[in-house]
Design a protein around this motif. Structure first.
Motif, PDB file in Angstrom:
ATOM      1  N   GLN A  66       0.830  -1.207   0.000  1.00  0.00           N
ATOM      2  CA  GLN A  66       0.000   0.000   0.000  1.00  0.00           C
ATOM      3  C   GLN A  66       0.858   1.249   0.000  1.00  0.00           C
ATOM      4  OE1 GLN A  66      -3.154   0.072   2.765  1.00  0.00           O
ATOM      5  NE2 GLN A  66      -3.748  -2.031   2.405  1.00  0.00           N
ATOM      6  N   PHE A  70       1.048   4.601  -2.510  1.00  0.00           N
ATOM      7  CA  PHE A  70       1.159   5.992  -2.052  1.00  0.00           C
ATOM      8  C   PHE A  70       2.249   6.723  -2.833  1.00  0.00           C
ATOM      9  CE2 PHE A  70       2.770   8.951   1.286  1.00  0.00           C
ATOM     10  CZ  PHE A  70       1.649   9.738   1.372  1.00  0.00           C
TER      11      PHE A  70
ATOM     12  N   GLU B  50      -8.074   1.681   3.616  1.00  0.00           N
ATOM     13  CA  GLU B  50      -8.945   2.831   3.831  1.00  0.00           C
ATOM     14  C   GLU B  50      -8.221   4.146   3.555  1.00  0.00           C
ATOM     15  OE1 GLU B  50     -10.262   2.623   7.849  1.00  0.00           O
ATOM     16  OE2 GLU B  50      -8.336   3.280   8.632  1.00  0.00           O
ATOM     17  N   PHE B  51      -6.943   4.214   3.936  1.00  0.00           N
ATOM     18  CA  PHE B  51      -6.220   5.472   3.683  1.00  0.00           C
ATOM     19  C   PHE B  51      -6.071   5.715   2.192  1.00  0.00           C
ATOM     20  CE2 PHE B  51      -2.196   7.636   2.836  1.00  0.00           C
ATOM     21  CZ  PHE B  51      -2.465   8.846   3.432  1.00  0.00           C
ATOM     22  N   THR B 124      -6.400  -2.250   6.823  1.00  0.00           N
ATOM     23  CA  THR B 124      -5.108  -1.665   7.178  1.00  0.00           C
ATOM     24  C   THR B 124      -5.366  -0.245   7.635  1.00  0.00           C
ATOM     25  OG1 THR B 124      -4.164  -2.957   5.405  1.00  0.00           O
ATOM     26  CG2 THR B 124      -2.779  -1.277   6.366  1.00  0.00           C
ATOM     27  N   THR B 125      -5.178   0.016   8.900  1.00  0.00           N
ATOM     28  CA  THR B 125      -5.498   1.352   9.386  1.00  0.00           C
ATOM     29  C   THR B 125      -4.385   2.316   9.003  1.00  0.00           C
ATOM     30  OG1 THR B 125      -4.428   0.899  11.484  1.00  0.00           O
ATOM     31  CG2 THR B 125      -6.778   0.457  11.326  1.00  0.00           C
ATOM     32  N   THR B 126      -4.722   3.580   9.101  1.00  0.00           N
ATOM     33  CA  THR B 126      -3.738   4.613   8.791  1.00  0.00           C
ATOM     34  C   THR B 126      -2.566   4.538   9.752  1.00  0.00           C
ATOM     35  OG1 THR B 126      -5.618   5.941   8.126  1.00  0.00           O
ATOM     36  CG2 THR B 126      -3.547   7.066   8.293  1.00  0.00           C
ATOM     37  N   GLU B 127      -2.855   4.074  10.984  1.00  0.00           N
ATOM     38  CA  GLU B 127      -1.773   3.955  11.965  1.00  0.00           C
ATOM     39  C   GLU B 127      -0.740   2.930  11.508  1.00  0.00           C
ATOM     40  OE1 GLU B 127      -3.083   2.773  15.787  1.00  0.00           O
ATOM     41  OE2 GLU B 127      -1.040   2.719  16.584  1.00  0.00           O
ATOM     42  N   LEU B 129      -0.119   2.030   8.518  1.00  0.00           N
ATOM     43  CA  LEU B 129       0.565   2.543   7.339  1.00  0.00           C
ATOM     44  C   LEU B 129       1.636   3.550   7.730  1.00  0.00           C
ATOM     45  CD1 LEU B 129      -0.206   1.830   4.416  1.00  0.00           C
ATOM     46  CD2 LEU B 129      -1.323   4.012   4.273  1.00  0.00           C
ATOM     47  N   SER B 130       1.249   4.485   8.607  1.00  0.00           N
ATOM     48  CA  SER B 130       2.189   5.559   8.939  1.00  0.00           C
ATOM     49  C   SER B 130       3.335   5.044   9.794  1.00  0.00           C
ATOM     50  CB  SER B 130       1.463   6.693   9.646  1.00  0.00           C
ATOM     51  OG  SER B 130       0.723   6.183  10.712  1.00  0.00           O
TER      52      SER B 130
END
Lengths: 107, 182
Positions: A66, A70, B50-51, B124-127, B129-130
């Motif tokens: 993912q 981005f 979702e992000f 997959t939450t934004t957390e 991912l970040s």
């Protein structure tokens, strides 16, 4: 009725959709005669590849897939900005957007 | 539910992409491309990203397509005339597309071990991912910001009127004549 709401979709269908979208992008790149729509076909191809990335990230539970999407989005934004500026410059110099008439570098 | 949503939005995607090819006016093609991108955002959501779904709507359907429609309107791009295209495109391009699509489809339909996607799968939450983006991949992230900066500067330098050139309304496009010569 309950089975309709719990049905699953094979991952291969998503990948197939991505492949078809990519092929449509290539066909658009070949048949469109307008510089801007040719550029849109490239965006369509990028989007098709992004769908593959997200699908494989889901398949292998890998978040990095993912993140790659981005990065592709960021590069696509930069590419759109530069590409459209080039299109404006070409239009200013040649007063046309038809790719058949922009053939200065053709052998 | 997943199956229904997938079929509906995959249908939107394909219809939009085919419509992009069939329309002769660039603005209609741009609007079809927006349909494709928003339906892809829904598909991302179905796959638990979702992000990326939000970013797809904001960056692609928002920013990039606004840029496209802006340029279409700025240049007053009219209806394109269809020509036969180049001989290379017809003789190599289309068979290659069909061949690639056929190979990919055959491989996918015969592949084993590809799973299924359902609504019960976790997102997959934004957390998540970040956490990876800002720890492991911090350097590529910063390099990309430099890339964006350079792209903006390049776009400005390309699109602005050159200092030595006469204004656009005085350039004669048909014949080549020196500016200022009567």
């Amino acid at each position: 009725m309950n089975s309709v709401f719990t049905q699953e979709v094979p991952i291969a269908w998503y990948l197939l959709l991505s492949a078809v979208l990519f092929a449509l992008g290539v066909v658009g790149f070949l048949i469109k005669r307008n510089l801007i729509t040719v550029f849109m076909s490239i965006e369509l191809m990028l989007n098709a590849v992004n769908l593959s990335f997200v699908t494989f990230a889901h398949q292998w539970h890998a978040v990095k897939g993912q993140i790659f999407v981005f990065f592709v989005m960021m590069v696509a934004a930069a590419e759109a900005a530069v590409g459209l500026a080039i299109i404006i410059a070409v239009f200013r110099a040649r007063a046309t957007l038809a790719v058949d008439r922009i053939d200065l570098m053709k052998l | 539910m997943h199956l229904i949503l997938f079929i509906v939005f995959a249908g939107f995607c394909l219809t939009g992409a085919i419509n992009l090819l069939l329309q002769t006016h660039p603005i209609n093609s741009a609007l079809s491309l927006i349909v494709v991108m928003t339906s892809l955002a829904v598909l991302y959501l179905l796959l638990g990203a979702e992000f990326l779904a939000a970013a797809q709507v904001i960056v692609y359907a928002g920013a990039i397509m606004v840029l496209f429609t802006f340029v279409v309107m700025l240049l007053n791009a009219g209806r394109e005339e269809r020509t036969m295209g180049s001989r290379t495109a017809r003789s190599i391009g289309f068979p290659a597309v069909v061949a690639i699509l056929g190979v990919i489809a055959t491989i996918l339909l015969r592949a084993r071990g590809l799973g299924v996607a359902s609504l019960q799968d976790g997102v997959t939450t934004t957390e998540n991912l970040s956490r990876i983006l800002f720890h492991e991949l911090l350097l590529p992230f910063e390099v990309t910001s430099v890339l964006i900066l350079i792209a903006i500067l390049g776009a400005v330098a390309l699109a602005r009127q050159g200092d030595g050139e006469p204004p656009a309304n005085q350039i004669s496009y048909g014949r080549r004549e020196r500016p200022g010569a009567k």
